[in-house]
Design a protein around this motif. Structure first.
Motif, PDB file in Angstrom:
ATOM      1  N   LYS A  16      17.815 -36.189  29.012  1.00  7.15           N
ATOM      2  CA  LYS A  16      18.094 -36.630  30.486  1.00  7.15           C
ATOM      3  C   LYS A  16      17.010 -35.801  31.087  1.00  7.15           C
ATOM      4  CE  LYS A  16      22.137 -34.863  32.248  1.00  7.15           C
ATOM      5  NZ  LYS A  16      21.578 -34.128  33.444  1.00  7.15           N
ATOM      6  N   ARG A  18      15.049 -33.816  34.075  1.00  7.05           N
ATOM      7  CA  ARG A  18      15.730 -32.752  34.768  1.00  7.05           C
ATOM      8  C   ARG A  18      16.289 -32.923  36.040  1.00  7.05           C
ATOM      9  NH1 ARG A  18      12.860 -28.516  37.073  1.00  7.05           N
ATOM     10  NH2 ARG A  18      11.021 -29.815  36.757  1.00  7.05           N
ATOM     11  N   LEU A  19      15.461 -33.824  36.833  1.00  2.54           N
ATOM     12  CA  LEU A  19      15.957 -34.193  38.206  1.00  2.54           C
ATOM     13  C   LEU A  19      17.273 -35.135  38.178  1.00  2.54           C
ATOM     14  CD1 LEU A  19      12.845 -35.022  40.196  1.00  2.54           C
ATOM     15  CD2 LEU A  19      14.201 -33.112  40.272  1.00  2.54           C
ATOM     16  N   MET A  20      17.719 -35.476  36.908  1.00  2.00           N
ATOM     17  CA  MET A  20      18.954 -36.361  37.096  1.00  2.00           C
ATOM     18  C   MET A  20      20.209 -35.235  36.782  1.00  2.00           C
ATOM     19  SD  MET A  20      19.827 -39.581  34.569  1.00  2.00           S
ATOM     20  CE  MET A  20      19.394 -40.608  35.668  1.00  2.00           C
ATOM     21  N   ASN A  21      21.199 -35.106  37.804  1.00  2.00           N
ATOM     22  CA  ASN A  21      21.948 -34.157  37.328  1.00  2.00           C
ATOM     23  C   ASN A  21      23.410 -34.632  36.546  1.00  2.00           C
ATOM     24  OD1 ASN A  21      23.638 -35.705  39.167  1.00  2.00           O
ATOM     25  ND2 ASN A  21      22.806 -34.798  41.062  1.00  2.00           N
ATOM     26  N   ASP A  22      24.392 -33.704  36.378  1.00  2.00           N
ATOM     27  CA  ASP A  22      25.260 -34.180  35.581  1.00  2.00           C
ATOM     28  C   ASP A  22      26.228 -35.147  35.934  1.00  2.00           C
ATOM     29  OD1 ASP A  22      23.938 -32.731  33.465  1.00  2.00           O
ATOM     30  OD2 ASP A  22      25.102 -30.713  34.332  1.00  2.00           O
ATOM     31  N   THR A  23      26.394 -35.431  37.159  1.00  2.00           N
ATOM     32  CA  THR A  23      27.341 -36.385  37.719  1.00  2.00           C
ATOM     33  C   THR A  23      27.204 -37.678  36.843  1.00  2.00           C
ATOM     34  OG1 THR A  23      26.661 -35.598  39.987  1.00  2.00           O
ATOM     35  CG2 THR A  23      28.140 -37.542  39.729  1.00  2.00           C
ATOM     36  N   GLU A  50       8.669 -32.878  42.793  1.00  2.00           N
ATOM     37  CA  GLU A  50      10.257 -32.692  43.128  1.00  2.00           C
ATOM     38  C   GLU A  50      10.602 -32.062  44.694  1.00  2.00           C
ATOM     39  OE1 GLU A  50       8.158 -31.191  40.634  1.00  2.00           O
ATOM     40  OE2 GLU A  50       9.260 -31.196  38.885  1.00  2.00           O
ATOM     41  N   ARG A  67      23.536 -39.500  44.641  1.00  2.00           N
ATOM     42  CA  ARG A  67      24.329 -38.441  44.104  1.00  2.00           C
ATOM     43  C   ARG A  67      23.864 -38.234  42.749  1.00  2.00           C
ATOM     44  NH1 ARG A  67      30.281 -40.974  44.047  1.00  2.00           N
ATOM     45  NH2 ARG A  67      30.484 -39.251  42.614  1.00  2.00           N
ATOM     46  N   TYR A  68      22.749 -38.880  42.025  1.00  2.00           N
ATOM     47  CA  TYR A  68      22.385 -38.653  40.816  1.00  2.00           C
ATOM     48  C   TYR A  68      20.945 -37.929  40.764  1.00  2.00           C
ATOM     49  CZ  TYR A  68      25.961 -42.125  40.874  1.00  2.00           C
ATOM     50  OH  TYR A  68      27.108 -42.725  41.151  1.00  2.00           O
ATOM     51  N   ASP A  70      17.949 -35.223  41.992  1.00  2.00           N
ATOM     52  CA  ASP A  70      17.958 -34.018  42.833  1.00  2.00           C
ATOM     53  C   ASP A  70      16.866 -34.069  43.659  1.00  2.00           C
ATOM     54  OD1 ASP A  70      20.322 -32.852  42.493  1.00  2.00           O
ATOM     55  OD2 ASP A  70      19.819 -31.814  40.817  1.00  2.00           O
TER      56      ASP A  70
END
Ligand SMILES: Cc1ncc(C[n+]2csc(CCOP(=O)(O)OP(=O)(O)O)c2C)c(N)n1
Lengths: 255, 77
Positions: A16, A18-23, A50, A67-68, A70
Motif C-alpha cells: 500500500k 505510503r501516502l494512502m492511509n489506513d482508512t 508529498e 480521506r484516503y 495524505d
C-alpha cells in the motif's frame, strides 16, 4: 526458503503506498477509483511532492478522496473543481494542482468549467474518471453514456433521438489551444495500469513545469451501476467502452 | 530445474472487499475468495491457496483497488 525469510522489508516489491492511509475506502468492490487513487499516491511519492500537492475533490463517488490520501485537498462544489484548481495554482505557483472528477461532474454540470480551464491553459492536471454513468446517485444516464447502454434513467438503452449523443469531451479537449497533454487510459489489467501510471506522471510533470493544462481520462468501470461483477464489468468495458472511447494519447505538444 | 525466484504475499484481510480482480489476474491461479468467511466489513476476502508457486510478480497487488496485498520477492541462490 521459509515464508518468514522472504517476508523481510528488503524483499518488499509492492505494498500500500505510503501516502494512502489506513482508512478503508468506501468504494464498492472492484471500483476503478481505488486503483487510480493508488497510482496518484505512488506518483506523488516518486516525484517527492508529498508536501507540495493540492488535489481538488469532486462531487460524486470520489467526494471522500481527501480521506484516503495524505496530501492537501480542497473540496469543490459539483463540477467546479477546475475553477478551484485554477485559483489554487495561480496563488501557489510552485504546487502540483490536480482535480479528480467523474464524468457526471466533469462532462455534465462542470462541462463549462472544464472546457474553459483547459482552454485557458491553466497549469493543472485534470483526472477524469469516466464510467459512463452517475455512479454515486444510482447509475443514472450521464452525457458520456454510450448509445444503447441501459442505465436507471434510460432502462431501454440510450436513444440518440431522445437523449442525444454521448459527449466525447477528451476528444474535444484536443482541439483547445491550452491543452498540452490529452490522453485516454484505463486500469483494467496490469499493462493498462502501468500505462495509466506513466500517463498521469507525465501530466503531473507537465503541470509542475508549467506546460499547459493536462487531461488524463481513465475509462473506468462501475460494477454496481452496471449491475455486473467486477470481472464482468472489466470485460464489458473492453467490449463496449473501448470502441467509442479509444485508448491512447490524443495530443502531446512536447512530442 | 531449480526455481530461481520465490515470492510471498501478505493479504490485509480487513481491507479486502473480495472483488476477485486479483484472483483473475494471478498468472498461476494461486488465489481464491475464501469460502464462508467474511471480514468485519462483511465482505468475503481473498486467500492464497498455494504459497510455494508464488513468484512475487505483483500482478495481484497492482490490480487490487484497495491496496490490500503486500508482495515480497527473493532470489534463491
Ligand atoms: C449541485 C448538485 N447537483 C446534483 C447533485 C447530485 N449528485 C451527486 S453525485 C452526482 C453524480 C456524480 O457522478 P460522476 O461525476 O459520474 O461520479 P461517480 O459517482 O460516477 O464517480 C450527482 C448528480 C449534487 N450533489 N449537487
Amino acid at each position: 526458503m521459509t515464508r518468514e525469510e522472504i517476508i523481510q522489508s528488503e524483499n518488499l516489491v509492492m505494498a500500500k503506498p505510503r501516502l494512502m492511509n489506513d482508512t478503508t475506502m468506501h468504494y464498492c468492490p472492484g471500483c476503478s477509483h481505488g486503483v487510480v487513487h493508488k497510482l496518484i499516491a505512488e506518483i506523488i511519492e516518486e516525484m517527492g511532492l508529498e508536501e507540495k500537492t493540492i488535489g481538488v475533490c469532486p462531487v460524486g463517488c470520489a467526494v471522500f478522496a481527501y480521506r484516503y490520501l495524505d496530501i492537501d485537498w480542497q473540496e469543490a462544489a459539483h463540477g467546479r473543481a477546475p475553477a478551484v484548481a485554477t485559483a489554487c495554482k495561480r496563488l501557489w505557483n510552485d504546487r502540483l494542482v490536480f482535480t479528480y472528477q467523474g464524468d457526471g461532474d466533469l462532462a455534465c454540470i462542470g462541462a463549462c468549467e472544464t472546457i474553459h480551464a483547459l482552454n485557458r491553459g491553466e497549469k493543472i492536471t485534470v483526472i477524469f474518471i469516466n464510467n459512463a454513468i452517475y455512479g454515486m446517485t444510482g447509475g443514472q444516464m450521464a452525457p458520456t453514456t454510450l448509445v444503447g447502454m441501459k442505465t436507471s434513467t434510460c432502462p431501454y438503452g440510450r436513444d440518440p433521438e431522445l437523449h442525444g449523443y454521448p459527449l466525447n469531451i477528451t476528444e474535444l479537449a484536443t482541439h483547445l489551444e491550452g491543452t498540452a497533454y490529452v490522453t485516454r487510459q484505463s486500469v483494467h489489467n496490469v499493462m493498462a495500469i502501468r500505462k495509466a501510471k506513466a500517463a498521469i506522471k507525465k501530466a503531473f510533470t507537465n503541470s509542475m513545469n508549467g506546460i499547459g493544462s493536462n487531461l488524463v481520462e481513465i475509462v473506468s468501470t462501475c460494477s454496481t451501476g452496471w449491475k455486473k461483477s467486477p470481472v464482468e464489468a472489466n470485460k464489458w468495458m473492453e467490449d463496449n467502452m473501448f470502441k467509442f472511447y479509444q485508448i491512447g494519447d490524443l495530443k502531446d505538444v512536447r512530442r | 530445474m531449480m526455481k530461481k525466484i520465490q515470492g510471498a504475499i501478505v493479504i490485509n484481510e480487513e481491507r479486502c472487499k473480495g472483488c476477485a480482480l486479483c484472483v483473475e489476474t494471478c498468472p498461476f491461479g494461486l488465489l481464491q475468495i475464501a469460502v464462508r468467511k467474511v471480514n468485519t466489513q462483511g465482505y468475503p476476502y481473498v486467500e492464497q491457496t498455494n504459497e510455494t508457486d508464488c513468484t512475487g510478480c505483483a500482478n495481484c497487488a497492482t490490480v487490487c483497488p484497495d491496496a490490500c496485498i503486500s508482495v515480497y520477492r527473493k532470489k534463491v541462490l
